[in-house]
Design an enzyme around this catalytic site. Sequence first.
Site, PDB file in Angstrom:
ATOM      1  CE  LYS A  11       0.967   1.192   4.439  1.00  0.00           C
ATOM      2  NZ  LYS A  11       1.845   2.275   4.797  1.00  0.00           N
ATOM      3  CG  ASP A  36      -0.815  -0.241   8.128  1.00  0.00           C
ATOM      4  OD1 ASP A  36      -1.621   0.601   8.591  1.00  0.00           O
ATOM      5  OD2 ASP A  36       0.358   0.036   7.824  1.00  0.00           O
TER       6      ASP A  36
HETATM    7  P1  ATP Z   1       4.168  -0.249   7.791  1.00  0.00           P
HETATM    8  O1  ATP Z   1       4.143   0.383   6.445  1.00  0.00           O
HETATM    9  O2  ATP Z   1       2.948  -1.121   8.076  1.00  0.00           O
HETATM   10  O3  ATP Z   1       4.481   0.667   8.913  1.00  0.00           O
HETATM   11  P2  ATP Z   1       6.667  -1.384   6.977  1.00  0.00           P
HETATM   12  O4  ATP Z   1       6.276  -1.735   5.580  1.00  0.00           O
HETATM   13  O5  ATP Z   1       7.482  -0.161   7.179  1.00  0.00           O
HETATM   14  O6  ATP Z   1       5.363  -1.322   7.852  1.00  0.00           O
HETATM   15  P3  ATP Z   1       7.301  -4.138   7.451  1.00  0.00           P
HETATM   16  O7  ATP Z   1       7.943  -4.643   6.203  1.00  0.00           O
HETATM   17  O8  ATP Z   1       5.899  -4.522   7.702  1.00  0.00           O
HETATM   18  O9  ATP Z   1       7.467  -2.569   7.593  1.00  0.00           O
HETATM   19  O10 ATP Z   1       8.235  -4.648   8.656  1.00  0.00           O
HETATM   20  C1  ATP Z   1       8.448  -3.972   9.864  1.00  0.00           C
HETATM   21  C2  ATP Z   1       9.200  -4.914  10.811  1.00  0.00           C
HETATM   22  O11 ATP Z   1       8.323  -5.971  11.171  1.00  0.00           O
HETATM   23  C3  ATP Z   1      10.409  -5.591  10.161  1.00  0.00           C
HETATM   24  O12 ATP Z   1      11.570  -4.867  10.392  1.00  0.00           O
HETATM   25  C4  ATP Z   1      10.442  -6.968  10.813  1.00  0.00           C
HETATM   26  O13 ATP Z   1      11.310  -6.978  11.926  1.00  0.00           O
HETATM   27  C5  ATP Z   1       9.030  -7.201  11.352  1.00  0.00           C
HETATM   28  N1  ATP Z   1       8.259  -8.249  10.633  1.00  0.00           N
HETATM   29  C6  ATP Z   1       7.466  -9.168  11.206  1.00  0.00           C
HETATM   30  N2  ATP Z   1       6.882  -9.955  10.290  1.00  0.00           N
HETATM   31  C7  ATP Z   1       7.300  -9.542   9.095  1.00  0.00           C
HETATM   32  C8  ATP Z   1       7.025  -9.962   7.770  1.00  0.00           C
HETATM   33  N3  ATP Z   1       6.220 -10.995   7.498  1.00  0.00           N
HETATM   34  N4  ATP Z   1       7.615  -9.301   6.773  1.00  0.00           N
HETATM   35  C9  ATP Z   1       8.427  -8.237   7.038  1.00  0.00           C
HETATM   36  N5  ATP Z   1       8.739  -7.830   8.286  1.00  0.00           N
HETATM   37  C10 ATP Z   1       8.174  -8.451   9.301  1.00  0.00           C
END
Ligand code: ATP
Length: 309
Positions: free
Chosen positions: A14, A143
């Site tokens: 997203k 989210d």
């Molecule tokens: P958002 O946009 O929802 O704030 P994001 O996209 O910045 O999140 P994610 O890729 O969801 O970040 O990952 C954030 C943290 O969550 C990672 O650094 C990791 O330690 C942890 N994590 C737990 N499960 C997962 C997963 N399935 N994929 C990626 N990271 C994960």
Amino acid sequence: MQPAPAVTVRVPAKVNVQLAVGGPRPDGFHDLANVFLAVGLYDHVTARPADTGAPELTCEGPGSEDVPLDGTNLAARAAVILAEHHGLKPAVRLHIAKDIPVAGGMAGGSADAAGALLACDALWGTRTPRDVLLGLCARLGSDVPFSLVGGAALGRGRGEQLTELPVGGTFHWVFALADGGLSTPAVYRECDRLRGPAPVPEPEPHPALLAALAAGDPHALAAALPHANDLQPAALSLRPPLADTLDAGLRGGALAGLVSGSGPTVAFLTADAGAARTLAGTLAASGTCRTARATTAPAPGATTIVSHA
Ligand code: ATP
């Protein structure tokens, strides 16, 4: 011969075309007016049977070395929460093929949670009603409900109270992917620090932005994007070189650019598919990002694409 039981679910990333952030609440969360748009970058989550008492996890793709493979992984937590709901053992092998940048501000972990819920529900034959699945999603993270639903939606509360939004056409985006991630809680803390003690207005969706989405008009949407992400100053403060990425995209012909969610991915809106392809090439060669991807929005939510359950 019967195919081996396996269910693969495709789940979109997203971008927040608006992320209006209120002041910190007593529970540490922030009230949001969050305009989610699902975009065509996808993770794939595959569930296969196992005879263990806890989910087994594997992960491949860019940044997968930073994805935890224990019970803290959001996909594993999703399997556990669904199994508990049905009084089952969370006996499943989950494989995540990542294309959504890890810790990139594109809700990759949330996508994997929604994907794992749908995949396990099909594998276990539990036929969980949609509203119950959405409730489980909200327990997993703010989210996650949107990752299940896709399209476009307004998220209120912590972002989990969703109202679907009409979108009148296809938008062409380019995403500049960064090396390394940004921690979402750290970006919220920096946002609070930069704002200081002054009172923060209630977050409200921007009427012109919702109208531009409904009309499918990229020029009108572009006009509403600057300053639409309240987390952008905090992401730029923690990662100053993102200003160069934004600059490179705007000089390369984007209609508008903004940090995606908590960053460090930077999103650029373009006029059409040709402009998006050209900009992706320009950005990838600019030295201001790891790579750049052109894609479209809105994308559908979590979708089962293989089911041999
Ligand atoms: P958002 O946009 O929802 O704030 P994001 O996209 O910045 O999140 P994610 O890729 O969801 O970040 O990952 C954030 C943290 O969550 C990672 O650094 C990791 O330690 C942890 N994590 C737990 N499960 C997962 C997963 N399935 N994929 C990626 N990271 C994960």
